[in-house]
Motif scaffolding. Structure first.
Motif, PDB file in Angstrom:
ATOM      1  N   GLY A 155       0.943  -1.314   0.478  1.00 20.71           N
ATOM      2  CA  GLY A 155      -0.250   0.034  -0.056  1.00 20.71           C
ATOM      3  C   GLY A 155       0.885   0.997  -0.014  1.00 20.71           C
ATOM      4  N   CYS A 156       1.915   1.048   0.880  1.00 20.65           N
ATOM      5  CA  CYS A 156       3.058   2.192   0.257  1.00 20.65           C
ATOM      6  C   CYS A 156       4.142   2.143  -0.657  1.00 20.65           C
ATOM      7  N   LEU A 157       3.546   1.988  -1.514  1.00 20.37           N
ATOM      8  CA  LEU A 157       5.117   1.702  -3.122  1.00 20.37           C
ATOM      9  C   LEU A 157       5.100   2.991  -3.244  1.00 20.37           C
ATOM     10  N   ARG A 158       6.235   3.123  -3.734  1.00 21.27           N
ATOM     11  CA  ARG A 158       6.792   4.743  -4.134  1.00 21.27           C
ATOM     12  C   ARG A 158       5.836   5.190  -5.160  1.00 21.27           C
ATOM     13  N   PRO A 159       4.975   4.623  -6.728  1.00 18.77           N
ATOM     14  CA  PRO A 159       3.835   5.294  -7.368  1.00 18.77           C
ATOM     15  C   PRO A 159       3.031   5.961  -6.512  1.00 18.77           C
ATOM     16  N   VAL A 160       2.289   5.095  -5.215  1.00 19.20           N
ATOM     17  CA  VAL A 160       1.109   5.723  -5.174  1.00 19.20           C
ATOM     18  C   VAL A 160       1.032   6.785  -4.170  1.00 19.20           C
ATOM     19  N   PRO A 161      -0.209   7.622  -4.687  1.00 19.11           N
ATOM     20  CA  PRO A 161       0.545   8.376  -3.607  1.00 19.11           C
ATOM     21  C   PRO A 161      -0.765   8.823  -2.434  1.00 19.11           C
ATOM     22  N   ALA A 162      -0.617  10.038  -1.133  1.00 13.16           N
ATOM     23  CA  ALA A 162      -1.567  10.522   0.089  1.00 13.16           C
ATOM     24  C   ALA A 162      -2.632  10.682  -0.878  1.00 13.16           C
ATOM     25  N   ALA A 163      -3.895  10.728  -0.096  1.00 17.93           N
ATOM     26  CA  ALA A 163      -5.331  11.060  -0.245  1.00 17.93           C
ATOM     27  C   ALA A 163      -5.220  12.443   0.179  1.00 17.93           C
ATOM     28  N   ARG A 164      -4.625  12.608   0.907  1.00 17.42           N
ATOM     29  CA  ARG A 164      -4.539  13.637   1.005  1.00 17.42           C
ATOM     30  C   ARG A 164      -3.125  14.797   2.678  1.00 17.42           C
TER      31      ARG A 164
END
Length: 253
Positions: A155-164
């Motif tokens: 869930g914390c892979l580098r391409p995955v952004p934060a929603a807020r």
């Protein structure tokens, strides 16, 4: 890595650990170390369930002891995240409104229903495993705990952004290299393969893989729906992975 371990245990468990560093680099190491948290907490919960089963408490009571122990050892953190994500996804509202719903302290009908069904599924699957033997039940608990914590790295892979901005999600989003997530998951699968050889039962590594696949599907849905991850999304991924692993064990018995 010591700072990462402290971060992981201090964030993901009730164990009293002093966290000296709180930055994104340490957060990424913590997510890679999360399966070690799963090994410890899963071992404690597995021991509780196996003890009840060994004392003649029956499969259902043993399963209840294991599920309750895991919930207590995590302060219900992942279950809370699962309920919040269910409310956010079930609301049908735009991303900003859905995130606001997820941040509220109360639990809506989608969250309650999801929690009830998830816990029932976990209890039913574990009751069957403990009914076979205390050892197999304990290994099922450990498999679910490892699957849940491996899912956090994905869930914390580098391409995955934060929603807020702000919160745990923003701290850990995009901190884990894909090779790192793959490596820790492969180590967990290899460990379960060793247990499978001993027992002559290959369901456990297969179940962990199935759990991670289901968590990945939830991640894709949440990123499309919310624009990224939050701490609640990570909790929901953990519960999804663990529950899916237990269901895979039950359906391939």
């Amino acid at each position: 890595m010591l700072d990462g371990l402290r971060f992981a245990f201090g964030t993901l468990s009730v164990l009293r650990v002093r966290v000296d560093r709180w930055d994104r680099e340490t957060a990424g190491r913590a997510m890679l170390a999360a399966p070690l948290v799963g090994l410890v907490l899963g071992g404690l919960a597995a021991g509780a369930g196996a003890l009840v089963a060994w004392r003649g408490g029956g499969g259902l009571l043993a399963a209840t002891a294991a599920v309750a122990a895991l919930a207590a050892l995590t302060r219900g953190l992942h279950l809370d995240g699962l309920a919040d994500v269910a409310d956010g996804l079930g609301s049908g509202k735009p991303a900003e409104d859905a995130l606001r719903i997820m941040k509220q302290s109360d639990i809506g009908p989608f969250g309650v229903l999801t929690l009830v069904l998830t816990l029932l599924a976990q209890l039913a699957a574990l009751a069957g495993e403990f009914g076979r033997s205390p050892g197999r039940g304990a290994l099922a608990v450990l498999t679910a705990a490892l699957a849940a914590r491996c899912a956090l790295a994905w869930g914390c892979l580098r391409p995955v952004p934060a929603a807020r901005p702000g919160g745990l999600g923003a701290m850990v989003a995009g901190t884990v290299p894909p090779a790192g997530a793959l490596a820790v998951s492969a180590l967990c699968v290899a460990g379960l393969c060793a247990a499978a050889v001993t027992l002559g039962d290959w369901r456990y590594p297969v179940a962990l893989t199935a759990g991670l696949a289901c968590a990945w599907l939830l991640l894709r849905r949440c990123v499309r729906r919310f624009g990224g991850i939050t701490g609640d999304v990570l909790g929901a991924m953990a519960e999804t992975a663990g529950t899916a692993a237990l269901l895979a064990l039950a359906l391939t018995r």
